[in-house]
Design a protein around this motif. Structure first.
Motif, PDB file in Angstrom:
ATOM      1  N   ALA A 169      50.259  15.695 -18.473  1.00 20.42           N
ATOM      2  CA  ALA A 169      50.797  16.847 -19.204  1.00 20.42           C
ATOM      3  C   ALA A 169      51.969  17.431 -18.429  1.00 20.42           C
ATOM      4  CB  ALA A 169      49.720  17.908 -19.404  1.00 20.42           C
ATOM      5  N   VAL A 170      52.956  17.905 -19.156  1.00 20.30           N
ATOM      6  CA  VAL A 170      54.172  18.452 -18.565  1.00 20.30           C
ATOM      7  C   VAL A 170      54.310  19.920 -18.956  1.00 20.30           C
ATOM      8  CG1 VAL A 170      56.691  18.261 -18.441  1.00 20.30           C
ATOM      9  CG2 VAL A 170      55.285  16.192 -18.656  1.00 20.30           C
ATOM     10  N   SER A 171      54.611  20.767 -17.971  1.00 22.07           N
ATOM     11  CA  SER A 171      54.957  22.171 -18.181  1.00 22.07           C
ATOM     12  C   SER A 171      53.841  22.912 -18.925  1.00 22.07           C
ATOM     13  CB  SER A 171      56.296  22.254 -18.926  1.00 22.07           C
ATOM     14  OG  SER A 171      56.771  23.579 -18.991  1.00 22.07           O
ATOM     15  N   VAL A 172      54.160  23.537 -20.065  1.00 20.55           N
ATOM     16  CA  VAL A 172      53.173  24.343 -20.778  1.00 20.55           C
ATOM     17  C   VAL A 172      52.079  23.506 -21.421  1.00 20.55           C
ATOM     18  CG1 VAL A 172      54.768  26.240 -21.165  1.00 20.55           C
ATOM     19  CG2 VAL A 172      54.620  24.400 -22.847  1.00 20.55           C
ATOM     20  N   GLY A 173      52.215  22.180 -21.380  1.00 16.50           N
ATOM     21  CA  GLY A 173      51.141  21.316 -21.852  1.00 16.50           C
ATOM     22  C   GLY A 173      49.940  21.295 -20.932  1.00 16.50           C
ATOM     23  N   ALA A 174      50.050  21.927 -19.762  1.00 19.65           N
ATOM     24  CA  ALA A 174      48.946  21.925 -18.797  1.00 19.65           C
ATOM     25  C   ALA A 174      47.700  22.592 -19.364  1.00 19.65           C
ATOM     26  CB  ALA A 174      49.376  22.633 -17.508  1.00 19.65           C
ATOM     27  N   GLY A 175      47.868  23.693 -20.066  1.00 16.68           N
ATOM     28  CA  GLY A 175      46.710  24.413 -20.591  1.00 16.68           C
ATOM     29  C   GLY A 175      45.908  23.599 -21.582  1.00 16.68           C
ATOM     30  N   LEU A 195      44.719  33.575 -24.383  1.00 16.13           N
ATOM     31  CA  LEU A 195      45.259  33.487 -23.028  1.00 16.13           C
ATOM     32  C   LEU A 195      44.228  32.908 -22.067  1.00 16.13           C
ATOM     33  CD1 LEU A 195      47.195  36.874 -22.859  1.00 16.13           C
ATOM     34  CD2 LEU A 195      48.197  34.578 -22.957  1.00 16.13           C
ATOM     35  N   ASP A 196      42.971  33.311 -22.219  1.00 14.56           N
ATOM     36  CA  ASP A 196      41.907  32.743 -21.381  1.00 14.56           C
ATOM     37  C   ASP A 196      41.769  31.241 -21.630  1.00 14.56           C
ATOM     38  OD1 ASP A 196      41.294  35.203 -20.273  1.00 14.56           O
ATOM     39  OD2 ASP A 196      39.699  35.639 -21.726  1.00 14.56           O
ATOM     40  N   ALA A 197      41.772  30.855 -22.896  1.00 10.56           N
ATOM     41  CA  ALA A 197      41.573  29.445 -23.244  1.00 10.56           C
ATOM     42  C   ALA A 197      42.704  28.565 -22.735  1.00 10.56           C
ATOM     43  CB  ALA A 197      41.443  29.306 -24.761  1.00 10.56           C
ATOM     44  N   GLY A 251      40.748  28.539 -15.326  1.00 10.95           N
ATOM     45  CA  GLY A 251      39.404  28.713 -15.851  1.00 10.95           C
ATOM     46  C   GLY A 251      38.709  27.422 -16.223  1.00 10.95           C
ATOM     47  N   ARG A 252      39.409  26.298 -16.088  1.00 11.12           N
ATOM     48  CA  ARG A 252      38.849  25.009 -16.489  1.00 11.12           C
ATOM     49  C   ARG A 252      38.439  24.129 -15.311  1.00 11.12           C
ATOM     50  NH1 ARG A 252      38.006  25.321 -22.044  1.00 11.12           N
ATOM     51  NH2 ARG A 252      39.743  26.454 -22.985  1.00 11.12           N
ATOM     52  N   LEU A 253      38.782  24.538 -14.097  1.00 11.75           N
ATOM     53  CA  LEU A 253      38.602  23.650 -12.957  1.00 11.75           C
ATOM     54  C   LEU A 253      37.137  23.306 -12.706  1.00 11.75           C
ATOM     55  CD1 LEU A 253      41.236  25.019 -10.420  1.00 11.75           C
ATOM     56  CD2 LEU A 253      41.388  22.996 -11.890  1.00 11.75           C
ATOM     57  N   GLU A 254      36.235  24.258 -12.882  1.00 11.28           N
ATOM     58  CA  GLU A 254      34.827  23.989 -12.587  1.00 11.28           C
ATOM     59  C   GLU A 254      34.239  22.947 -13.521  1.00 11.28           C
ATOM     60  OE1 GLU A 254      32.400  27.415 -12.364  1.00 11.28           O
ATOM     61  OE2 GLU A 254      33.553  28.368 -10.748  1.00 11.28           O
ATOM     62  N   ALA A 255      34.719  22.900 -14.746  1.00 12.18           N
ATOM     63  CA  ALA A 255      34.185  21.946 -15.712  1.00 12.18           C
ATOM     64  C   ALA A 255      34.888  20.598 -15.655  1.00 12.18           C
ATOM     65  CB  ALA A 255      34.286  22.520 -17.123  1.00 12.18           C
ATOM     66  N   LEU A 256      35.991  20.513 -14.909  1.00 15.83           N
ATOM     67  CA  LEU A 256      36.752  19.266 -14.834  1.00 15.83           C
ATOM     68  C   LEU A 256      36.038  18.277 -13.921  1.00 15.83           C
ATOM     69  CD1 LEU A 256      39.473  17.891 -15.630  1.00 15.83           C
ATOM     70  CD2 LEU A 256      40.390  18.795 -13.478  1.00 15.83           C
ATOM     71  N   ARG A 257      35.812  17.086 -14.416  1.00 14.88           N
ATOM     72  CA  ARG A 257      35.153  16.053 -13.623  1.00 14.88           C
ATOM     73  C   ARG A 257      36.148  15.088 -12.995  1.00 14.88           C
ATOM     74  NH1 ARG A 257      29.636  15.278 -14.652  1.00 14.88           N
ATOM     75  NH2 ARG A 257      28.770  16.712 -16.200  1.00 14.88           N
ATOM     76  N   ALA A 258      37.300  14.905 -13.619  1.00 14.18           N
ATOM     77  CA  ALA A 258      38.271  13.910 -13.174  1.00 14.18           C
ATOM     78  C   ALA A 258      39.112  14.435 -12.012  1.00 14.18           C
ATOM     79  CB  ALA A 258      39.194  13.543 -14.331  1.00 14.18           C
ATOM     80  N   PRO A 259      39.667  13.538 -11.186  1.00 16.32           N
ATOM     81  CA  PRO A 259      40.627  13.959 -10.163  1.00 16.32           C
ATOM     82  C   PRO A 259      41.852  14.612 -10.811  1.00 16.32           C
ATOM     83  CG  PRO A 259      39.931  11.699  -9.791  1.00 16.32           C
ATOM     84  CD  PRO A 259      39.425  12.084 -11.151  1.00 16.32           C
ATOM     85  N   LEU A 260      42.377  15.630 -10.152  1.00 20.70           N
ATOM     86  CA  LEU A 260      43.537  16.363 -10.659  1.00 20.70           C
ATOM     87  C   LEU A 260      44.708  16.164  -9.719  1.00 20.70           C
ATOM     88  CD1 LEU A 260      44.834  18.436 -12.605  1.00 20.70           C
ATOM     89  CD2 LEU A 260      43.900  20.239 -11.134  1.00 20.70           C
ATOM     90  N   PHE A 261      45.832  15.704 -10.262  1.00 14.51           N
ATOM     91  CA  PHE A 261      47.051  15.481  -9.488  1.00 14.51           C
ATOM     92  C   PHE A 261      48.111  16.471  -9.948  1.00 14.51           C
ATOM     93  CE2 PHE A 261      44.716  11.559  -9.799  1.00 14.51           C
ATOM     94  CZ  PHE A 261      44.741  11.043  -8.511  1.00 14.51           C
ATOM     95  N   LEU A 262      48.809  17.091  -8.987  1.00 14.50           N
ATOM     96  CA  LEU A 262      49.794  18.126  -9.300  1.00 14.50           C
ATOM     97  C   LEU A 262      51.140  17.764  -8.698  1.00 14.50           C
ATOM     98  CD1 LEU A 262      47.551  21.191  -8.384  1.00 14.50           C
ATOM     99  CD2 LEU A 262      47.961  20.277 -10.669  1.00 14.50           C
ATOM    100  N   VAL A 263      52.182  17.826  -9.505  1.00 17.06           N
ATOM    101  CA  VAL A 263      53.560  17.623  -9.050  1.00 17.06           C
ATOM    102  C   VAL A 263      54.402  18.742  -9.640  1.00 17.06           C
ATOM    103  CG1 VAL A 263      55.562  16.095  -9.049  1.00 17.06           C
ATOM    104  CG2 VAL A 263      53.264  15.114  -8.954  1.00 17.06           C
TER     105      VAL A 263
END
Length: 199
Positions: free
Chosen positions: A17-23, A118-120, A125-137
């Protein structure tokens, strides 16, 4: 789309996901029915908080160190035109402000439906439920989303005990192949590709 890919039998699924697509991407990756199907998530120029991104878009400061951005009036006008259901009295007052001292109170005055949205759309607020590795650039000079947003996501990811993050890219130029050349030097991008094939 991730649910459609799963239903078509395309597994595992890696999300970029790019930019505002992150949410929306983090929201999809954290869905209980889908989380186990996601092998990796990469956010490029993503954000941590929808409220802080809204503050930055309107005033040029996100409240976490990013300052000096000039609001993109054309982009703000396009958002208003595309989201008339959000433009009640409180929404119009918020969209009209460029005052960093006023924006927080105006955000807090939005109706409950807007607060839930805004919360959604806030990846933090999603990190605890995320199971997959997360990569940030993130580029340090990104005009739409400040790098402080990815830095906050990286810190929260580390606190959650995850380590699959990539360092920021200072500047990126698009070459003829269509990919920004600095990505080829980012180990996280290569690791995301390898993670996408793991189960």
């Amino acid at each position: 789309p991730p649910l459609a890919l799963r239903d078509l039998g395309s597994r595992p699924i890696a999300l970029l996901a790019v930019s505002v697509g992150a949410g929306p991407a983090l929201a999809a990756a954290a869905e209980p029915d889908l989380a186990r199907e996601i092998s990796a998530v990469m956010l490029v120029g993503g954000y941590a908080s929808a409220r802080d991104l809204l503050r930055f878009t309107l005033t040029g400061t996100d409240g976490h160190g990013a300052v000096g951005h000039r609001p993109d009036e054309a982009a703000i006008a396009a958002f208003i035109a595309a989201n008339p259901e959000l433009m009640d009295d409180a929404g119009r007052r918020l969209a009209a402000t460029r005052d960093p001292a006023a924006v927080d109170a105006l955000i807090a005055a939005l109706p409950p439906a807007s607060q839930r949205l805004l919360d959604a759309l806030s990846p933090l607020g999603r990190l605890e439920a995320l199971r997959a590795p997360l990569f940030l650039v993130h580029g340090h000079d990104g005009p739409a989303v400040p790098a402080t947003e990815s830095a906050r996501l990286a810190a929260a990811t580390a606190r959650a005990g995850r380590s699959e993050t990539a360092p920021p890219v200072h500047r990126g130029s698009w070459d003829q192949s269509g990919w920004p050349s600095p990505w080829r030097r980012v180990p996280g991008w290569q690791r995301t590709a390898s993670w996408s094939g793991r189960r």
